[in-house]
Motif scaffolding. Structure first.
Motif, PDB file in Angstrom:
ATOM      1  N   TYR A 279     -49.374  18.349  20.180  1.00  0.00           N
ATOM      2  CA  TYR A 279     -50.181  18.351  18.957  1.00  0.00           C
ATOM      3  C   TYR A 279     -50.688  19.743  18.604  1.00  0.00           C
ATOM      4  O   TYR A 279     -50.946  20.571  19.481  1.00  0.00           O
ATOM      5  CB  TYR A 279     -51.380  17.422  19.130  1.00  0.00           C
ATOM      6  CG  TYR A 279     -50.971  15.995  19.363  1.00  0.00           C
ATOM      7  CD1 TYR A 279     -50.851  15.498  20.654  1.00  0.00           C
ATOM      8  CD2 TYR A 279     -50.675  15.155  18.293  1.00  0.00           C
ATOM      9  CE1 TYR A 279     -50.445  14.197  20.879  1.00  0.00           C
ATOM     10  CE2 TYR A 279     -50.274  13.854  18.516  1.00  0.00           C
ATOM     11  CZ  TYR A 279     -50.167  13.378  19.802  1.00  0.00           C
ATOM     12  OH  TYR A 279     -49.766  12.084  20.023  1.00  0.00           O
TER      13      TYR A 279
ATOM     14  N   TRP B 234     -48.024  23.039  17.800  1.00  0.00           N
ATOM     15  CA  TRP B 234     -47.912  22.493  19.147  1.00  0.00           C
ATOM     16  C   TRP B 234     -47.272  23.454  20.136  1.00  0.00           C
ATOM     17  O   TRP B 234     -47.643  23.452  21.314  1.00  0.00           O
ATOM     18  CB  TRP B 234     -47.139  21.173  19.107  1.00  0.00           C
ATOM     19  CG  TRP B 234     -45.718  21.278  18.652  1.00  0.00           C
ATOM     20  CD1 TRP B 234     -45.283  21.725  17.445  1.00  0.00           C
ATOM     21  CD2 TRP B 234     -44.563  20.912  19.377  1.00  0.00           C
ATOM     22  NE1 TRP B 234     -43.913  21.660  17.372  1.00  0.00           N
ATOM     23  CE2 TRP B 234     -43.439  21.161  18.544  1.00  0.00           C
ATOM     24  CE3 TRP B 234     -44.340  20.381  20.650  1.00  0.00           C
ATOM     25  CZ2 TRP B 234     -42.130  20.913  18.953  1.00  0.00           C
ATOM     26  CZ3 TRP B 234     -43.042  20.124  21.054  1.00  0.00           C
ATOM     27  CH2 TRP B 234     -41.952  20.398  20.205  1.00  0.00           C
TER      28      TRP B 234
ATOM     29  N   ARG C 255     -47.846  17.548  15.083  1.00  0.00           N
ATOM     30  CA  ARG C 255     -47.419  18.749  15.795  1.00  0.00           C
ATOM     31  C   ARG C 255     -47.682  20.019  14.992  1.00  0.00           C
ATOM     32  O   ARG C 255     -47.999  21.064  15.556  1.00  0.00           O
ATOM     33  CB  ARG C 255     -45.930  18.667  16.133  1.00  0.00           C
ATOM     34  CG  ARG C 255     -45.613  17.635  17.180  1.00  0.00           C
ATOM     35  CD  ARG C 255     -44.154  17.675  17.559  1.00  0.00           C
ATOM     36  NE  ARG C 255     -43.898  16.831  18.717  1.00  0.00           N
ATOM     37  CZ  ARG C 255     -42.750  16.759  19.343  1.00  0.00           C
ATOM     38  NH1 ARG C 255     -41.723  17.491  18.926  1.00  0.00           N
ATOM     39  NH2 ARG C 255     -42.590  15.963  20.382  1.00  0.00           N
TER      40      ARG C 255
END
Length: 124
Positions: A32, A53, A102
């Motif tokens: 994330y 991410w 992400r």
């Protein structure tokens, strides 16, 4: 249970530097984006910086661009905010948040979990 904990805030003189850290647990950190927001007294919370991410993309608010740097260490589940050339107007509670996706987001809607915040005070 997801947990987000900020640290590193404090009192610093104008022109000085601080490094904030944010440790996250309970979620696959490396999947994330992460973000930093801040809220000054009497003002709404505002976006500061975000990182994707993988750490390959970052995006900053115009007010901090060139002075702040966001980074992350996925082996430590930690994101950092290096703040240089601090100004009194940077005084705020700084919040770390885990993204819902992400990729980066500059709005609060893009984040699922938030920390309690850490106070940064810049004296003139």
């Amino acid at each position: 249970q997801v947990e987000v904990v900020e640290s590193g805030g404090g009192l610093v003189q104008a022109g000085g530097s601080l490094r904030l850290s944010c440790a996250a647990s309970g979620r696959t950190f490396s999947s994330y984006a992460m973000g930093w927001f801040r809220q000054a007294p009497g003002k709404e919370r505002e976006f500061v910086a975000t990182i994707s991410w993988t750490g390959g993309r970052a995006y900053y608010a115009d007010s901090v661009k060139g002075r702040f740097t966001i980074s992350r260490d996925n082996t430590k589940n930690t994101v950092y905010l290096q703040m240089n050339s601090l100004k009194p107007e940077d005084t705020a509670v700084y919040y770390c948040a885990i993204g819902a996706y992400r990729e980066i987001s500059g709005t609060e809607r893009g984040y699922d979990y938030w920390g309690q915040g850490t106070q940064v005070t810049v004296s003139s």
